[in-house]
Structure formats: structure tokens, C-alpha cells
Design a protein around this motif. Structure first.
Motif, PDB file in Angstrom:
ATOM      1  N   THR A   3       0.865  -1.169   0.000  1.00  0.00           N
ATOM      2  CA  THR A   3       0.000   0.000   0.000  1.00  0.00           C
ATOM      3  C   THR A   3       0.908   1.228   0.000  1.00  0.00           C
ATOM      4  N   TYR A   4       0.379   2.331  -0.430  1.00  0.00           N
ATOM      5  CA  TYR A   4       1.228   3.520  -0.491  1.00  0.00           C
ATOM      6  C   TYR A   4       1.119   4.376   0.761  1.00  0.00           C
ATOM      7  N   HIS A   5       0.142   4.145   1.608  1.00  0.00           N
ATOM      8  CA  HIS A   5      -0.102   5.028   2.753  1.00  0.00           C
ATOM      9  C   HIS A   5       1.089   5.143   3.697  1.00  0.00           C
ATOM     10  N   GLU A   6       1.865   4.104   3.832  1.00  0.00           N
ATOM     11  CA  GLU A   6       3.036   4.156   4.714  1.00  0.00           C
ATOM     12  C   GLU A   6       4.307   4.544   3.966  1.00  0.00           C
ATOM     13  N   ARG A   7       4.242   4.574   2.640  1.00  0.00           N
ATOM     14  CA  ARG A   7       5.452   4.782   1.842  1.00  0.00           C
ATOM     15  C   ARG A   7       5.511   6.128   1.126  1.00  0.00           C
ATOM     16  N   ILE A   8       4.360   6.733   0.860  1.00  0.00           N
ATOM     17  CA  ILE A   8       4.320   8.004   0.136  1.00  0.00           C
ATOM     18  C   ILE A   8       3.840   9.087   1.097  1.00  0.00           C
ATOM     19  N   LYS A  22       8.782   8.036   1.342  1.00  0.00           N
ATOM     20  CA  LYS A  22       9.094   8.362   2.738  1.00  0.00           C
ATOM     21  C   LYS A  22      10.584   8.183   3.038  1.00  0.00           C
ATOM     22  N   GLY A  23      11.141   9.172   3.707  1.00  0.00           N
ATOM     23  CA  GLY A  23      12.542   9.128   4.101  1.00  0.00           C
ATOM     24  C   GLY A  23      13.507   9.518   2.993  1.00  0.00           C
ATOM     25  N   THR A  24      12.967   9.967   1.851  1.00  0.00           N
ATOM     26  CA  THR A  24      13.815  10.358   0.720  1.00  0.00           C
ATOM     27  C   THR A  24      13.349  11.695   0.178  1.00  0.00           C
ATOM     28  N   ARG A  25      14.056  12.168  -0.830  1.00  0.00           N
ATOM     29  CA  ARG A  25      13.637  13.341  -1.589  1.00  0.00           C
ATOM     30  C   ARG A  25      13.264  12.913  -3.006  1.00  0.00           C
ATOM     31  N   ILE A  26      12.989  11.634  -3.177  1.00  0.00           N
ATOM     32  CA  ILE A  26      12.611  11.094  -4.486  1.00  0.00           C
ATOM     33  C   ILE A  26      11.109  11.251  -4.652  1.00  0.00           C
ATOM     34  N   THR A  27      10.721  12.086  -5.630  1.00  0.00           N
ATOM     35  CA  THR A  27       9.309  12.383  -5.813  1.00  0.00           C
ATOM     36  C   THR A  27       8.597  11.287  -6.606  1.00  0.00           C
ATOM     37  N   VAL A  28       7.294  11.215  -6.366  1.00  0.00           N
ATOM     38  CA  VAL A  28       6.442  10.325  -7.151  1.00  0.00           C
ATOM     39  C   VAL A  28       6.592  10.681  -8.628  1.00  0.00           C
ATOM     40  N   GLU A  29       6.602  11.967  -8.909  1.00  0.00           N
ATOM     41  CA  GLU A  29       6.729  12.433 -10.293  1.00  0.00           C
ATOM     42  C   GLU A  29       7.998  11.906 -10.952  1.00  0.00           C
ATOM     43  N   LEU A  30       9.118  11.958 -10.249  1.00  0.00           N
ATOM     44  CA  LEU A  30      10.384  11.481 -10.805  1.00  0.00           C
ATOM     45  C   LEU A  30      10.290  10.006 -11.168  1.00  0.00           C
ATOM     46  N   VAL A  31       9.766   9.205 -10.264  1.00  0.00           N
ATOM     47  CA  VAL A  31       9.668   7.761 -10.518  1.00  0.00           C
ATOM     48  C   VAL A  31       8.750   7.500 -11.710  1.00  0.00           C
ATOM     49  N   LEU A  32       7.617   8.191 -11.777  1.00  0.00           N
ATOM     50  CA  LEU A  32       6.700   8.003 -12.904  1.00  0.00           C
ATOM     51  C   LEU A  32       7.358   8.413 -14.217  1.00  0.00           C
ATOM     52  N   HIS A  50      18.565   3.260  -2.147  1.00  0.00           N
ATOM     53  CA  HIS A  50      17.905   3.360  -0.843  1.00  0.00           C
ATOM     54  C   HIS A  50      16.394   3.230  -0.951  1.00  0.00           C
ATOM     55  N   ILE A  51      15.853   2.985  -2.170  1.00  0.00           N
ATOM     56  CA  ILE A  51      14.430   2.672  -2.281  1.00  0.00           C
ATOM     57  C   ILE A  51      14.270   1.224  -2.735  1.00  0.00           C
ATOM     58  N   THR A  52      13.088   0.688  -2.521  1.00  0.00           N
ATOM     59  CA  THR A  52      12.837  -0.716  -2.808  1.00  0.00           C
ATOM     60  C   THR A  52      11.830  -0.878  -3.941  1.00  0.00           C
ATOM     61  N   GLN A  53      11.700  -2.101  -4.395  1.00  0.00           N
ATOM     62  CA  GLN A  53      10.695  -2.416  -5.403  1.00  0.00           C
ATOM     63  C   GLN A  53       9.297  -2.079  -4.868  1.00  0.00           C
ATOM     64  N   GLU A  54       9.077  -2.319  -3.590  1.00  0.00           N
ATOM     65  CA  GLU A  54       7.780  -1.997  -2.975  1.00  0.00           C
ATOM     66  C   GLU A  54       7.516  -0.491  -3.001  1.00  0.00           C
ATOM     67  N   ASP A  55       8.566   0.316  -2.852  1.00  0.00           N
ATOM     68  CA  ASP A  55       8.413   1.772  -2.950  1.00  0.00           C
ATOM     69  C   ASP A  55       7.946   2.170  -4.352  1.00  0.00           C
ATOM     70  N   VAL A  56       8.526   1.548  -5.374  1.00  0.00           N
ATOM     71  CA  VAL A  56       8.142   1.850  -6.754  1.00  0.00           C
ATOM     72  C   VAL A  56       6.689   1.425  -6.992  1.00  0.00           C
ATOM     73  N   LEU A  61       0.630   2.729  -7.261  1.00  0.00           N
ATOM     74  CA  LEU A  61      -0.661   2.670  -6.572  1.00  0.00           C
ATOM     75  C   LEU A  61      -1.150   4.069  -6.207  1.00  0.00           C
ATOM     76  N   TYR A  62      -0.251   4.907  -5.740  1.00  0.00           N
ATOM     77  CA  TYR A  62      -0.600   6.284  -5.400  1.00  0.00           C
ATOM     78  C   TYR A  62      -1.159   7.002  -6.624  1.00  0.00           C
ATOM     79  N   ALA A  63      -0.456   6.890  -7.759  1.00  0.00           N
ATOM     80  CA  ALA A  63      -0.898   7.558  -8.986  1.00  0.00           C
ATOM     81  C   ALA A  63      -2.247   7.012  -9.448  1.00  0.00           C
ATOM     82  N   ALA A  64      -2.435   5.705  -9.365  1.00  0.00           N
ATOM     83  CA  ALA A  64      -3.707   5.104  -9.777  1.00  0.00           C
ATOM     84  C   ALA A  64      -4.847   5.586  -8.896  1.00  0.00           C
ATOM     85  N   ASP A  65      -4.627   5.632  -7.595  1.00  0.00           N
ATOM     86  CA  ASP A  65      -5.676   6.109  -6.686  1.00  0.00           C
ATOM     87  C   ASP A  65      -5.977   7.590  -6.917  1.00  0.00           C
TER      88      ASP A  65
END
Length: 77
Positions: A3-8, A22-32, A50-56, A61-65
Motif C-alpha cells: 500500500t502507499y499510505h506508509e510509503r508516500i 518516505k525518508g527520501t527526496r525522491i518524488t512520485v513524479e520522478l519515478v513516474l 535506498h528505495i525498494t521495489q515496494e516503494d516503486v 498505486l498512489y498515482a492510480a488512486d
């Protein structure tokens, strides 16, 4: 299940309040953007170890929601 609630998170003190992993400066936008340019989940976790596959997956999931809850405005009227 990921789920994204604990990660984004969004904090006005980090990246001007844009949603980040969470815990980074890596934006959702950058990953997308990286994914849209053809990067794989493995590529992204190698670029940013420092990020995981689950973070990606949480980013997706965040973008879809976000889109699922988007309200359409009829501009034809």
C-alpha cells in the motif's frame, strides 16, 4: 500487499510538499517519469539504492488512486 499510505508522504518542508517516497527526496513524479521513459523497477532501484521495489509499486498505486478519485470537468458545456 503493498500500500502507499506508509510509503508516500507529502511534507511542505521536503520538495515543496510534492509527494515523495518516505525518508527520501525522491518524488512520485520522478519515478513516474523514469518509468515512462522505459526504466524498469530494477533500473530505478539500482539508480536509487535506498528505495525498494515496494516503494516503486507504492508510487504506481498512489498515482492510480489519485486518478481514480479525479473529478472530470465538462468543458464542452
Amino acid at each position: 500487499m503493498v500500500t502507499y499510505h506508509e510509503r508516500i508522504v507529502a511534507d511542505p518542508q521536503v520538495m515543496l510538499g510534492k509527494p515523495v517516497i518516505k525518508g527520501t527526496r525522491i518524488t512520485v513524479e520522478l519515478v513516474l517519469r523514469k518509468l515512462s521513459q522505459g526504466a524498469t523497477t530494477q533500473d530505478i532501484t539500482k539508480m536509487y539504492p535506498h528505495i525498494t521495489q515496494e516503494d516503486v509499486m507504492a508510487v504506481l498505486l498512489y498515482a492510480a488512486d489519485l486518478l481514480a478519485n479525479e473529478q472530470m470537468i465538462d468543458t464542452a458545456a
